[in-house]
Design a protein around this motif. Structure first.
Motif, PDB file in Angstrom:
ATOM      1  N   ALA A   1       0.823  -1.222   0.000  1.00 20.74           N
ATOM      2  CA  ALA A   1       0.000   0.000   0.000  1.00 20.74           C
ATOM      3  C   ALA A   1       0.851   1.265   0.000  1.00 20.74           C
ATOM      4  O   ALA A   1       0.451   2.287  -0.565  1.00 20.74           O
ATOM      5  N   LYS A   2       2.040   1.180   0.647  1.00 24.31           N
ATOM      6  CA  LYS A   2       2.909   2.360   0.738  1.00 24.31           C
ATOM      7  C   LYS A   2       4.361   1.907   0.602  1.00 24.31           C
ATOM      8  O   LYS A   2       5.059   1.671   1.598  1.00 24.31           O
ATOM      9  N   PRO A   3       4.836   1.767  -0.632  1.00 26.58           N
ATOM     10  CA  PRO A   3       6.182   1.220  -0.882  1.00 26.58           C
ATOM     11  C   PRO A   3       7.313   1.999  -0.197  1.00 26.58           C
ATOM     12  O   PRO A   3       8.373   1.427   0.099  1.00 26.58           O
ATOM     13  N   ASP A   4       7.113   3.306   0.048  1.00 26.43           N
ATOM     14  CA  ASP A   4       8.194   4.083   0.651  1.00 26.43           C
ATOM     15  C   ASP A   4       8.166   4.066   2.184  1.00 26.43           C
ATOM     16  O   ASP A   4       8.939   4.779   2.828  1.00 26.43           O
ATOM     17  N   MET A   5       7.297   3.257   2.772  1.00 23.86           N
ATOM     18  CA  MET A   5       7.278   3.120   4.233  1.00 23.86           C
ATOM     19  C   MET A   5       8.585   2.470   4.690  1.00 23.86           C
ATOM     20  O   MET A   5       9.039   1.486   4.091  1.00 23.86           O
ATOM     21  N   THR A   6       9.200   3.009   5.737  1.00 20.55           N
ATOM     22  CA  THR A   6      10.472   2.471   6.223  1.00 20.55           C
ATOM     23  C   THR A   6      10.242   1.587   7.449  1.00 20.55           C
ATOM     24  O   THR A   6       9.660   2.023   8.444  1.00 20.55           O
ATOM     25  N   PHE A   7      10.695   0.343   7.366  1.00 16.75           N
ATOM     26  CA  PHE A   7      10.590  -0.601   8.483  1.00 16.75           C
ATOM     27  C   PHE A   7      11.967  -0.787   9.111  1.00 16.75           C
ATOM     28  O   PHE A   7      12.953  -0.986   8.397  1.00 16.75           O
TER      29      PHE A   7
END
Length: 338
Positions: free
Chosen positions: A286-292
């Motif tokens: 849903a949000k590829p640029d989310m940082t884990f």
């Protein structure tokens, strides 16, 4: 002819009486919880409903989050007998039962899923000590179960307590959770769940914590940019019945309810296998640029060092009864982590 008619009428009346008697013994019970129907508490509730209705004439009405108000509202309704069953996290019950805040001492619970599940199955603190404390508040504690590792969602990266400095971090209305995030370096901000998304959107708060499935299902990733798993906790919840209601049940119905709870407990532990990872994948999609970020052992040390001060605060808040609970939980955990 008249006598035959009278006989038939008497027979019909007798059947009606039996039917009325049978329907009188069948009751509709109301069960509210703090999540949506498709989230962990909802899945547990649906399994409980299925088991009760398959093994009795009773019906369960389910009330997901928001249908009857906020967490404080459903607890009041359970205590007053409007609700027969309620599922609520110790995060909200902590003000009512201070000892329940023990679940917010950071790094107390193990991360290993098998050890964690065994702890909830066998813990003397959970199965013998907590029921007495809940009973004092008019509640029958039926079970507690874990819902998944808690991770932080924030607008800036978090790799150390310094990164939480001056971050307004939403917490449940729980004194020990406030203490815990103060120790982490943040500015804890108690808020009802209904205000969290909007609070992040408008920058009233800059962070919150929850299990990964809940971050995904409530779309918290839309209003934050970083998800950090520090291994500091696992979200715990408790299923309770109104005590007067439960004590008034027949022995047969009490056994049936307990069996349904046990079946739902086994079901929810199995359901959660791989849920954390699946939820992460959905967020990435849903949000590829989310940082884990998963903090390593070295990065966790400064967070872990705060645990002792939070423990001390817990004992100070709860006195001897809290210390007994904490000591027993540590003994229970030692038994399952050997």
């Amino acid at each position: 002819m008249t006598s035959l008619k009278s006989y038939l009428m008497a027979g019909i009346a007798g059947v009606a009486v039996l039917a009325t008697s049978a329907s009188a013994s069948a009751e509709t019970w109301r069960y509210a919880f703090e999540e949506a129907l498709n989230e962990v508490q909802g899945v547990f509730a649906q399994k409980f409903k299925e088991e009760v209705e398959a093994n009795s004439d009773h019906e369960i009405q389910l009330f997901p989050y928001g249908t009857l108000g906020e967490s404080a509202d459903i607890m009041e309704q359970a205590q007053s007998g409007i609700l027969q069953f309620v599922d609520q996290s110790p995060g909200f019950t902590g003000s009512l039962i201070p000892e329940a805040q023990v679940f917010f001492v950071p790094y107390l619970l193990p991360q290993d899923q098998e050890q964690l599940n065994e702890f909830f199955r066998t813990s003397k603190a959970i199965n013998e000590m907590f029921p007495e404390l809940y009973a004092e508040q008019g509640l029958e504690l039926l079970t507690m179960f874990p819902e998944g590792e808690v991770c932080m969602t924030t607008k800036e990266p978090v790799e150390s307590p310094e990164d939480l400095n001056e971050v307004k971090f939403r917490v449940m209305t729980n004194p020990l959770l406030v203490e815990s995030y103060q120790a982490f370096g943040a500015t804890p901000t108690p808020l009802p769940w209904g205000e969290v998304y909007g609070g992040l959107q408008t920058n009233i708060i800059q962070g919150q914590e929850n299990p990964m499935f809940f971050i995904e299902s409530t779309k918290m990733y839309e209003v934050t940019d970083y998800i950090t798993c520090a291994g500091h906790n696992n979200f715990t919840t408790a299923v309770m019945a109104n005590k007067d209601f439960f004590d008034g049940l027949s022995e047969e119905d009490q056994t049936m309810v307990n069996n349904a709870i046990e079946a739902a407990f086994d079901h929810i532990l199995e359901y959660q296998q791989g849920l954390h990872e699946t939820s992460m994948e959905k967020i990435k999609e849903a949000k590829p640029d989310m940082t884990f970020t998963v903090l390593d052992e070295e990065q966790r040390k400064p967070f872990q060092e705060t645990a002792s001060s939070v423990e001390e605060a817990f004992v100070e808040m709860t006195g001897d009864s809290g210390k007994e609970i904490l000591d027993q939980m540590k003994a229970d955990l030692e038994n399952v982590t050997k």
